[in-house]
Structures are given as C-alpha cells and as structure tokens.
Design a protein around this motif. Structure first.
Motif, short mmCIF file in Angstrom:
data_model
loop_
_atom_site.label_atom_id
_atom_site.label_comp_id
_atom_site.label_asym_id
_atom_site.label_seq_id
_atom_site.Cartn_x
_atom_site.Cartn_y
_atom_site.Cartn_z
N LYS A 68 0.60 -0.82 0.42
CA LYS A 68 0.23 -0.53 0.14
C LYS A 68 1.01 0.94 0.19
N TYR A 69 0.30 2.46 -0.80
CA TYR A 69 1.27 3.70 -1.23
C TYR A 69 0.55 4.69 0.21
N THR A 70 1.52 4.87 0.80
CA THR A 70 1.57 6.04 1.33
C THR A 70 1.41 7.35 0.80
N LYS A 71 0.89 8.58 0.84
CA LYS A 71 0.27 9.58 -0.13
C LYS A 71 1.38 11.00 0.66
N LEU A 72 2.52 11.17 -0.47
CA LEU A 72 3.09 12.72 -0.43
C LEU A 72 2.02 13.34 -0.26
N THR A 73 0.99 13.48 -0.55
CA THR A 73 -0.12 14.75 -0.88
C THR A 73 -1.41 14.44 -0.52
N ASP A 74 -1.78 15.13 -0.09
CA ASP A 74 -3.14 15.44 0.58
C ASP A 74 -4.89 15.56 -0.70
N CYS A 75 -3.89 15.14 -1.98
CA CYS A 75 -4.81 15.14 -2.72
C CYS A 75 -5.63 13.77 -3.07
N SER A 76 -7.73 13.80 -2.44
CA SER A 76 -8.12 12.81 -2.33
C SER A 76 -9.40 13.13 -4.22
N ASP A 77 -9.10 14.28 -5.28
CA ASP A 77 -9.68 13.67 -6.11
C ASP A 77 -9.84 12.69 -6.97
N THR A 78 -11.06 12.31 -7.78
CA THR A 78 -10.99 11.13 -9.16
C THR A 78 -12.17 12.33 -9.88
N ILE A 79 -12.15 11.35 -10.98
CA ILE A 79 -12.20 12.32 -12.27
C ILE A 79 -13.97 12.19 -12.26
N ALA B 87 4.14 9.76 -16.24
CA ALA B 87 3.05 10.01 -16.69
C ALA B 87 3.12 10.77 -15.52
N ALA B 88 2.62 12.27 -14.53
CA ALA B 88 2.66 13.27 -13.69
C ALA B 88 1.56 12.91 -13.27
N ASP B 89 1.65 13.78 -11.94
CA ASP B 89 0.30 13.57 -11.06
C ASP B 89 0.56 14.68 -9.73
N GLU B 90 -0.46 14.78 -8.68
CA GLU B 90 -0.02 15.71 -8.04
C GLU B 90 0.83 14.69 -6.56
N GLU B 91 1.17 13.18 -7.18
CA GLU B 91 2.08 12.88 -6.24
C GLU B 91 3.49 12.80 -6.33
N GLY B 92 4.14 13.52 -8.33
CA GLY B 92 4.91 13.23 -8.70
C GLY B 92 5.22 12.56 -9.60
N LEU B 93 6.14 11.35 -9.77
CA LEU B 93 6.66 11.03 -11.44
C LEU B 93 6.32 8.68 -11.15
N TRP B 94 5.74 8.40 -12.65
CA TRP B 94 5.00 7.51 -11.92
C TRP B 94 5.70 6.47 -13.70
N ALA B 95 5.75 5.31 -13.97
CA ALA B 95 6.01 5.09 -15.40
C ALA B 95 4.25 3.92 -15.64
#
Length: 392
Positions: free
Chosen positions: A126-137, A264-272
């Motif tokens: 389980k990933y521990t998020k770096l931000t409080d972003c909790s939005d979805t589309i 890809a990039a989002d509020e949490e940072g960089l992803w592959a």
C-alpha cells in the motif's frame, strides 16, 4: 568751312574707321583663338578623365567578380564542412550507442539489480501518499480541438510541474527532435515547424510516453533494454539515465503498439506505466524518484492491456483509457488507486467525446487539471470535472 574742305576730310575719316575695324577684328580673332585652345584643353582633360574612370570601373568590377567567386567558394567549403561535421556527429553518436563505456554499463547493471531487488521487496504494498490530494474524475467537462499538426501519432504537452507556458511537441513515434513553441497561442497559429525552436536530443526517443517535468525532459530510449533519459532543458545536457528494471517488456497498451513505457505525472510525482511478459494480460505501475530515477515501488494492476489506448495518473490513481480496434468512443474503464482509497468497482465510468480516431498519447497536467491528447493528428484538450474520492 566750305564744301570742298569736307570732301578733303572724308578720306581721312574713312581710313581711321578702317584701322579701328581692323584692330577690333584682330582682337576678336585672338579671343576666339584663346577660347578654342581652352576648349581643346578641356576636351583633352575630359577624355583623359573618362578613360581613367572607365579603367577604374573595370578594375572595380574585376575585383567584385573575384570577391564573389571567393565568397561562393567559401560558402561551398562551409557547407561541405557542416555536412562533414554533421556526419561525424552522427557517426560518433552511433559509435557511442554501439560501444558504450564499460564503467557506465557496469554501474547501470548494478543499479538495475539494486532497483529490482528493492522494488520487488515493496511490490504491491500500500502506497503512503505524499500529498492530501483525494480527487478523482467525475466527468469530462469540455473538449477543445486546437489544430491538426504532424503525424497521426505523437505527443504534445506542457511542463507538468513547472510554471512554463511552453508547448513541447514530439511528432511521430521515433525521432531525435523536439519542437518547442513559446506559448499556446503560437502553437495554435503557426502552421509549420519552422516557427518553432528545435531541441536535438543526444539519443533518439521511441514511443509517445515521454514527459516534461520540472524543467527536465524524461524520455524513453531503446538500446537493448529500455532506458529512461533525464535531459535538462535549460542547458541541453543529459543529467541522468537509468535502465528500466523490468524484464521482457511488451507494449503497455494493446491499441498503441509503439509505446512500451508511459511516463506520467500527477500531484504525487513521477510514475511509469509498463507491461511485461510475466503478466502480459495486465498493466503494471511503478513510482519513480524524479531526481535519481530509482524505482520506489511497483504494482501489478488489474487493468487489462487488451483494447487499452492510453493511461494517466490522477492523485495516485491510475486511469486506463479503452477503445476498440475500429475507433469509437473512448472511456476510462479501469481505475487502480495505489493508496487503496478508491476501489476499481467504485470508480465512475468516464466517457470521452467522440473524436476522429484513437489516442496515441494522453498527458495529464496536475497544475491545470486537464489532459493534452493527440488524436489521429489532432491536438485536443480535455477539461475534467473532479470530485472527492469519498463521494464516489
């Protein structure tokens, strides 16, 4: 005085008048002779000056003709030198790609082994998020078609983390050049790449999974195993590179066979986003450190590769976009939240407006909350309506 005296004076007066007339005529003749001499002298001088001017003109024309020939010869030599230098640069690049320095290769292999071991230890945690972003589309609020530019497949995007307004364009699925437009207005108005700045990369890129993030270009290079190259856009140098620690990679999207790794990039940072033969039916996800390119964590997602055409990450949740072989209406049909807050079953089914073909790239901008998409040569912006995950 009598008449006979007047008759005696007439011959005398007549002789005096003839003498004066003779003197006047001689004076006029002398003046005319002097004037003729001066005219003759002026004519001789004018002829001499004309001859000298004509000779000088011919001399200058000869010198100009010689200078033009020398200039043309120098231009041809410069073009020939530029061609030779360009050929030499290509040969050097080729030799570098074919014969990389052994110490660097050894370091890369060691780093890859270390990254694989570390990532496997934390795989599917389980990933521990770096931000409080909790939005979805929630839905696609609007679609804006900007223009048609370049090939049917490609990528256009902004810096996902910085404040730059520059537009970066990757035309096609394999090249070594990136086009840069100063703002959206110039990209929309200009119909040709000659108006854009060009960045020639040291190594060619493949696919459409590249990313502009915080003043750097992260792009995919294929040389045996796939590499992630970190390129500084300010000083035009390679900052770092890393062999992607996944074995036997396959195209990550079933409908986009040219892309093996989607950054890809989002509020949490960089992803592959990637896929391997080990689990060839589903898509995999990895969290990258943008500074060192290390793999921080990896996940096997339940999202299938079949009929997938693109994907992006929003607030730590992977959104995979699906279509059909005969392009129809694309939709987000699978969502994988690394924090476990949103389950795939609870996610909304989001449809994109009907378009021209299929997406070859979709880049989410966390700063603008919109997607930059490339659809059959058309550049499109999707503006999204967001809502909290807890409301789903």
């Amino acid at each position: 005085m009598g008449p006979w005296r007047c008759l005696l004076l007439l011959p005398l007066l007549s002789a005096a008048l003839r003498a004066q007339q003779q003197q006047f005529m001689e004076y006029v003749e002398r003046r005319l002779t002097l004037l003729e001499e001066r005219i003759s002298q002026w004519h001789d001088q004018s002829s001499r000056y004309s001859t000298e001017l004509r000779d000088f003109k011919n001399q200058v024309l000869g010198m100009l003709e010689t200078a033009e020939k020398e200039r043309e010869a120098m231009r041809l030599e410069a073009e020939s030198a530029a061609v030779r230098v360009d050929r030499l640069e290509r040969e050097v690049d080729y030799l570098e790609t074919q014969n990389p320095a052994p110490p660097c290769v050894e370091v890369d292999e060691m780093l890859m082994e270390k990254q694989v071991a570390t990532a496997k230890q934390r795989k599917n945690e389980k990933y521990t998020k770096l931000t409080d972003c909790s939005d979805t589309i929630a839905s696609i609020r609007a679609m804006k078609i900007l223009k048609r530019f370049g090939s049917t497949a490609g990528l256009w995007t902004k810096d996902a983390a910085g404040n730059s307004e520059k537009i970066y364009v990757f035309d096609g699925t394999a090249n070594d050049t990136v086009y840069v437009f100063p703002r959206m207005r110039e990209f929309t108005l200009f119909s040709a790449t000659r108006k854009a700045a060009r960045i020639k990369l040291p190594y060619p890129w493949v696919g459409t999974g590249h990313l502009i993030y915080d003043g750097h270009l992260y792009y995919i290079r294929q040389q045996g195993p796939f590499q992630v190259i970190k390129f500084n856009l300010a000083n035009k140098t390679v900052v770092d590179s890393s062999v992607f620690p996944a074995e036997e990679q396959i195209p990550v999207f079933g409908l986009s066979p040219f892309t093996y790794i989607e950054l890809a990039a989002d509020e949490e940072g960089l992803w592959a986003i990637y896929a391997t033969k080990e689990d060839e039916k589903n898509i995999c996800l990895a969290k990258l450190d943008p500074t060192s390119l290390d793999i921080e964590q990896m996940w096997d997602t339940p999202c299938p590769r079949e009929n997938a055409e693109g994907a992006f990450v929003v607030c730590g949740a992977l959104h995979v976009v699906y279509n059909t072989r005969l392009p129809s209406r694309a939709r987000v049909q699978c969502v994988f939240d690394v924090s476990g807050t949103l389950s795939p079953e609870d996610a909304s089914l989001v449809y994109f407006p009907k378009r021209y073909g299929s997406h070859s790239s979709m880049k989410y901008s966390p700063r603008e909350r919109q997607i930059y998409a490339w659809d059959d040569g058309y550049q499109i912006i999707y503006r999204m309506e967001m809502k909290k995950k807890l409301e789903v």
